[in-house]
Design a protein around this motif. Structure first.
Motif, short mmCIF file in Angstrom:
data_model
loop_
_atom_site.label_atom_id
_atom_site.label_comp_id
_atom_site.label_asym_id
_atom_site.label_seq_id
_atom_site.Cartn_x
_atom_site.Cartn_y
_atom_site.Cartn_z
N GLU A 130 0.73 -0.86 -0.03
CA GLU A 130 -0.11 -0.45 0.03
C GLU A 130 0.93 1.35 -0.07
O GLU A 130 0.70 2.00 0.16
N GLN A 131 1.58 1.13 0.61
CA GLN A 131 3.01 2.77 0.94
C GLN A 131 3.12 3.00 -0.28
O GLN A 131 3.50 3.65 -1.33
N ALA A 132 4.26 1.59 -0.81
CA ALA A 132 4.20 1.78 -3.20
C ALA A 132 3.05 2.48 -3.24
O ALA A 132 3.32 2.95 -4.32
N GLU A 133 2.31 1.52 -3.30
CA GLU A 133 1.63 2.72 -3.90
C GLU A 133 0.73 3.68 -4.15
O GLU A 133 0.83 4.56 -5.31
N LYS A 134 0.74 4.00 -2.97
CA LYS A 134 0.62 5.75 -2.48
C LYS A 134 1.16 6.45 -3.26
O LYS A 134 1.46 7.72 -3.40
N PHE A 135 2.37 6.53 -3.12
CA PHE A 135 3.97 6.77 -3.11
C PHE A 135 4.19 7.58 -4.89
O PHE A 135 4.20 8.44 -5.49
N GLY A 136 3.58 6.20 -6.02
CA GLY A 136 3.53 5.92 -7.50
C GLY A 136 4.74 6.23 -8.20
O GLY A 136 4.80 7.54 -8.56
N ALA A 137 5.31 5.62 -7.62
CA ALA A 137 6.52 5.47 -8.96
C ALA A 137 6.00 4.40 -9.92
O ALA A 137 5.52 3.89 -10.16
N GLU A 138 6.78 5.60 -11.09
CA GLU A 138 6.37 5.24 -12.47
C GLU A 138 6.91 4.36 -13.19
O GLU A 138 6.87 3.66 -13.97
N LEU A 139 8.78 4.63 -12.44
CA LEU A 139 9.24 3.43 -13.70
C LEU A 139 9.87 2.82 -12.17
O LEU A 139 10.43 3.81 -11.34
N ALA A 140 10.86 1.83 -12.83
CA ALA A 140 11.72 1.21 -11.55
C ALA A 140 13.02 0.23 -12.81
O ALA A 140 12.82 0.44 -13.99
N ILE A 141 13.74 0.32 -11.25
CA ILE A 141 14.88 -0.23 -12.20
C ILE A 141 15.49 -1.45 -11.60
O ILE A 141 15.02 -1.61 -9.88
N VAL A 142 15.82 -2.70 -11.75
CA VAL A 142 16.08 -3.44 -10.75
C VAL A 142 17.53 -3.56 -10.91
O VAL A 142 18.41 -4.03 -12.86
N LEU A 143 19.15 -3.64 -10.35
CA LEU A 143 20.26 -3.41 -9.79
C LEU A 143 20.36 -5.01 -9.93
O LEU A 143 20.16 -5.93 -8.71
N GLY A 144 21.51 -5.16 -10.67
CA GLY A 144 22.18 -6.60 -10.76
C GLY A 144 23.44 -6.29 -9.89
O GLY A 144 23.54 -5.83 -9.80
N SER A 145 24.45 -7.59 -9.78
CA SER A 145 25.31 -7.75 -9.34
C SER A 145 26.32 -6.57 -9.45
O SER A 145 26.79 -5.69 -10.45
N GLY A 146 26.82 -5.90 -8.20
CA GLY A 146 27.83 -5.16 -8.36
C GLY A 146 27.50 -4.07 -8.59
O GLY A 146 27.61 -2.97 -8.56
N LEU A 147 25.91 -3.70 -9.02
CA LEU A 147 25.41 -2.49 -9.66
C LEU A 147 24.17 -1.69 -8.25
O LEU A 147 24.06 -0.53 -8.83
N GLY A 148 24.69 -1.66 -7.36
CA GLY A 148 23.08 -1.40 -6.14
C GLY A 148 23.67 0.41 -5.80
O GLY A 148 22.57 0.56 -5.08
#
Ligand code: HPA
Length: 256
Positions: free
Chosen positions: A5-23
């Motif tokens: 619910e917190q995530a939905e309320k924040f309303g991010a339109e874009l997400a990025i998945v960070l791979g090994s070493g990229l965090g």
């Protein structure tokens, strides 16, 4: 409020998945809150060193985004459904565009380790799919959005960042490939090889998300150089190459 619910309320339109070493990409964000994997989040926890497990919500150049530090992989003994839980979770929270990143071995003599490859297409060689169980005959002709790709290429050109484009082969792992396997995968048309991304991209397209993906080429594929492969080398090259892509992604996100 639950994490979802917190995530939905924040309303991010874009997400990025960070791979090994990229965090470390999250260091560029103004962080609002994070959701650790596990617990009441419903997000599966990874057992791989270097894959801290949390979703970080915040803004980058004023744009609301979510960044996933860490993902689960098939090779941890998880199912295709587990591997793609995060994508469904983010889509349910309102995310419409997804950038996937990974570490990969280079199979293309023109794509040296330390540089980045944007995926033009993929070979799903994992033997499974997150869409198993339903008649989900989705079109896979343009998994990686052509318009988005040309924008990334333009921005990389403006920055003087070498950005290759090529085909990523996603394998089960967890062992790296043999030289014979590398020759086979090259002959199938792949430019890079890794152990993630393809299932997430399939799930994202099935949910109608716009997808882009980038491989940090951390090493030559097995047998293409005299060196042996190590996870430590993959992590180290990931760390040292992360900043260049992070700057490009920041440009792309803030210009959108
Ligand atoms: N093979 C598979 N996965 C990888 C590699 C590789 O050479 N490098 C980083 N992830």
């Amino acid at each position: 409020m639950s994490p979802a619910e917190q995530a939905e309320k924040f309303g991010a339109e874009l997400a990025i998945v960070l791979g090994s070493g990229l965090g470390s990409f999250v260091d560029r964000m103004d962080i609002a809150f994070d959701v650790p994997y596990g617990g009441n989040s419903g997000l599966p926890v990874s057992s791989v060193p270097g894959h801290a497990g949390r979703l970080v919500f915040g803004t980058l150049g004023g744009v609301r985004i979510a960044a996933a530090q860490g993902r689960v992989h098939l090779y941890e003994g998880r199912s295709a459904a587990d591997v793609t839980t995060g994508v469904r979770w983010l889509a349910a929270a309102g995310v419409k565009r997804l950038i996937l990143t990974n570490a990969a071995g280079s199979l293309n003599p023109h794509f040296p380790p330390g540089q980045w490859m944007m995926l033009s297409d993929h070979l799903n060689l994992t033997g499974t799919s997150p869409l198993l169980g339903g008649p989900n005959f989705i079109d896979m002709t343009r998994v990686y959005c052509p318009e988005w790709r040309s924008r990334f290429l333009d921005l990389a050109g403006q920055r003087g960042l070498p950005l290759h484009e090529g085909v990523y082969a996603g394998l089960l792992g967890p062992q790296y490939e043999t030289p014979a396997e590398v020759r086979m995968i090259r002959s199938l048309g792949a430019d890079a090889v890794g152990m993630s991304t393809v299932l997430e991209a399939i799930q994202a397209r099935a949910l109608g998300l716009q997808v882009a993906a980038f491989s940090c080429l951390t090493n030559w594929g097995a047998g293409l150089s005299p060196d042996l492969l190590s996870h430590a080398e993959v992590m180290e090259t990931g760390h040292s190459s992360a900043a260049a892509l992070a700057a490009l992604l920041e440009d792309a996100i803030t210009a959108s």
